[in-house]
Design an enzyme around this catalytic site. Structure first.
Site, short mmCIF file in Angstrom:
data_model
loop_
_atom_site.label_atom_id
_atom_site.label_comp_id
_atom_site.label_asym_id
_atom_site.label_seq_id
_atom_site.Cartn_x
_atom_site.Cartn_y
_atom_site.Cartn_z
N TYR A 90 0.85 -1.19 0.00
CA TYR A 90 0.00 0.00 0.00
C TYR A 90 0.89 1.24 0.00
O TYR A 90 1.65 1.46 0.93
CB TYR A 90 -0.93 0.04 1.21
N HIS A 154 -0.65 -11.72 0.19
CA HIS A 154 -1.37 -10.80 -0.68
C HIS A 154 -1.47 -11.40 -2.08
O HIS A 154 -1.01 -10.82 -3.06
CB HIS A 154 -0.66 -9.45 -0.71
#
Length: 181
Positions: A90, A154
């Site tokens: 992120y 992820h």
């Protein structure tokens, strides 16, 4: 008289075991004092109990700057929130850095359940044991902590057998850098 009213009121109230409360009182901060919030809930079989809502940090460092993110984090913690969800990818790690800086400045690390995802950061793509271990170590530095409470992959990595990735996480759990997956 008054004794009969007290007895009647006591008999009309369900016992705590018959109707468990969905609320609890927790310490908030020195200014507002204790607050009443939803009771913590278990996260699967991780041994972690937390406020039933998580705050995602995907916009921290991307569309939301440090000061605005701190305001959001302060409000979240102020209403009893505990789960902070982020990822090493992120905003190229800036989300983790903002969350780590906020926890450090507020002294809230031990109140928060820190969750992060690994496998997509430009410096550590994939889930090989080497990349996974390096990704967690870098996340710990950005988060300014010694442990991630809950780690996520992820995405998949077809080039690495799942057993190898899980073995690397097991090693991280054993040394205390990760609490659960």
């Amino acid at each position: 008289g008054a004794d009969a009213l007290v007895l009647e009121a006591t008999m009309a109230r369900p016992s705590a075991s018959a109707c468990p409360s969905t609320l609890e009182t927790v310490a908030s901060n020195p200014l507002s004092g204790p607050i009443t919030v939803p009771r913590r809930a278990a996260i699967g079989e991780t041994g972690i109990e937390a406020h039933p809502l998580a705050l995602g940090g995907s916009t921290f460092g991307w569309t939301l700057g440090r000061d605005d993110a701190f305001e959001v984090l302060d409000r979240f913690a102020g209403v009893g929130g505990t789960i902070l969800d982020t990822a090493d990818s992120y905003a190229a790690g800036r989300s983790e850095s903002i969350i780590g800086s906020w926890m450090d400045s507020r002294g809230t690390r031990d109140r928060m359940v820190v969750t992060t995802k690994v496998g997509r950061h430009p410096d550590h793509r994939g889930l090989s044991p080497v990349d996974l271990t390096a990704a967690v170590d870098d996340s710990l530095l950005r988060l300014r902590t010694d442990r991630v409470d809950l780690l996520y992959f992820h995405g998949d990595d077809a080039s690495v057998p799942l057993e190898e990735s899980l073995g690397a996480v097991d090693a991280l759990i054993t040394v205390g850098k990760v609490g659960a997956i």
